[in-house]
Design a protein around this motif. Structure first.
Motif, PDB file in Angstrom:
ATOM      1  N   MET A   1       0.850  -1.171   0.000  1.00  0.00           N
ATOM      2  CA  MET A   1       0.000   0.000   0.000  1.00  0.00           C
ATOM      3  C   MET A   1       0.896   1.234   0.000  1.00  0.00           C
ATOM      4  N   ILE A   2       0.518   2.168  -0.820  1.00  0.00           N
ATOM      5  CA  ILE A   2       1.271   3.404  -0.930  1.00  0.00           C
ATOM      6  C   ILE A   2       0.326   4.549  -0.631  1.00  0.00           C
ATOM      7  N   TYR A   3       0.733   5.402   0.300  1.00  0.00           N
ATOM      8  CA  TYR A   3      -0.083   6.546   0.674  1.00  0.00           C
ATOM      9  C   TYR A   3       0.579   7.794   0.123  1.00  0.00           C
ATOM     10  N   GLY A   4      -0.128   8.536  -0.691  1.00  0.00           N
ATOM     11  CA  GLY A   4       0.418   9.745  -1.288  1.00  0.00           C
ATOM     12  C   GLY A   4       0.728   9.530  -2.757  1.00  0.00           C
ATOM     13  N   ASP A  15       6.165  -2.208 -11.250  1.00  0.00           N
ATOM     14  CA  ASP A  15       5.569  -2.950 -12.356  1.00  0.00           C
ATOM     15  C   ASP A  15       6.560  -3.943 -12.963  1.00  0.00           C
ATOM     16  N   GLU A  16       7.812  -3.526 -13.091  1.00  0.00           N
ATOM     17  CA  GLU A  16       8.844  -4.386 -13.667  1.00  0.00           C
ATOM     18  C   GLU A  16       9.013  -5.679 -12.874  1.00  0.00           C
ATOM     19  N   PHE A  17       8.920  -5.572 -11.555  1.00  0.00           N
ATOM     20  CA  PHE A  17       9.111  -6.740 -10.697  1.00  0.00           C
ATOM     21  C   PHE A  17       7.797  -7.435 -10.329  1.00  0.00           C
ATOM     22  N   GLY A  18       6.696  -6.960 -10.889  1.00  0.00           N
ATOM     23  CA  GLY A  18       5.411  -7.608 -10.661  1.00  0.00           C
ATOM     24  C   GLY A  18       4.856  -7.424  -9.258  1.00  0.00           C
ATOM     25  N   VAL A  19       5.230  -6.342  -8.602  1.00  0.00           N
ATOM     26  CA  VAL A  19       4.753  -6.068  -7.250  1.00  0.00           C
ATOM     27  C   VAL A  19       3.342  -5.488  -7.333  1.00  0.00           C
ATOM     28  N   GLN A  20       2.421  -6.099  -6.603  1.00  0.00           N
ATOM     29  CA  GLN A  20       1.062  -5.568  -6.545  1.00  0.00           C
ATOM     30  C   GLN A  20       1.026  -4.444  -5.510  1.00  0.00           C
TER      31      GLN A  20
END
Length: 37
Positions: A1-4, A15-20
């Motif tokens: 989760m990213i806030y901001g 995206d390159e490493f397939g991180v959701q």
């Protein structure tokens, strides 16, 4: 989760490493700009 804000560089890496991830923008910052009424 990213806030901001998620910078394009970081988004590309995730995206390159397939991180959701989920981005939660800063409501107070957006509301001060009048985007929410």
């Amino acid at each position: 989760m990213i806030y901001g804000e998620l910078k394009d560089t970081y988004r590309e890496i995730l995206d390159e490493f397939g991180v959701q991830y989920t981005v939660f923008e800063d409501y107070s910052k957006r509301s001060r700009k009048g985007e929410f009424k």
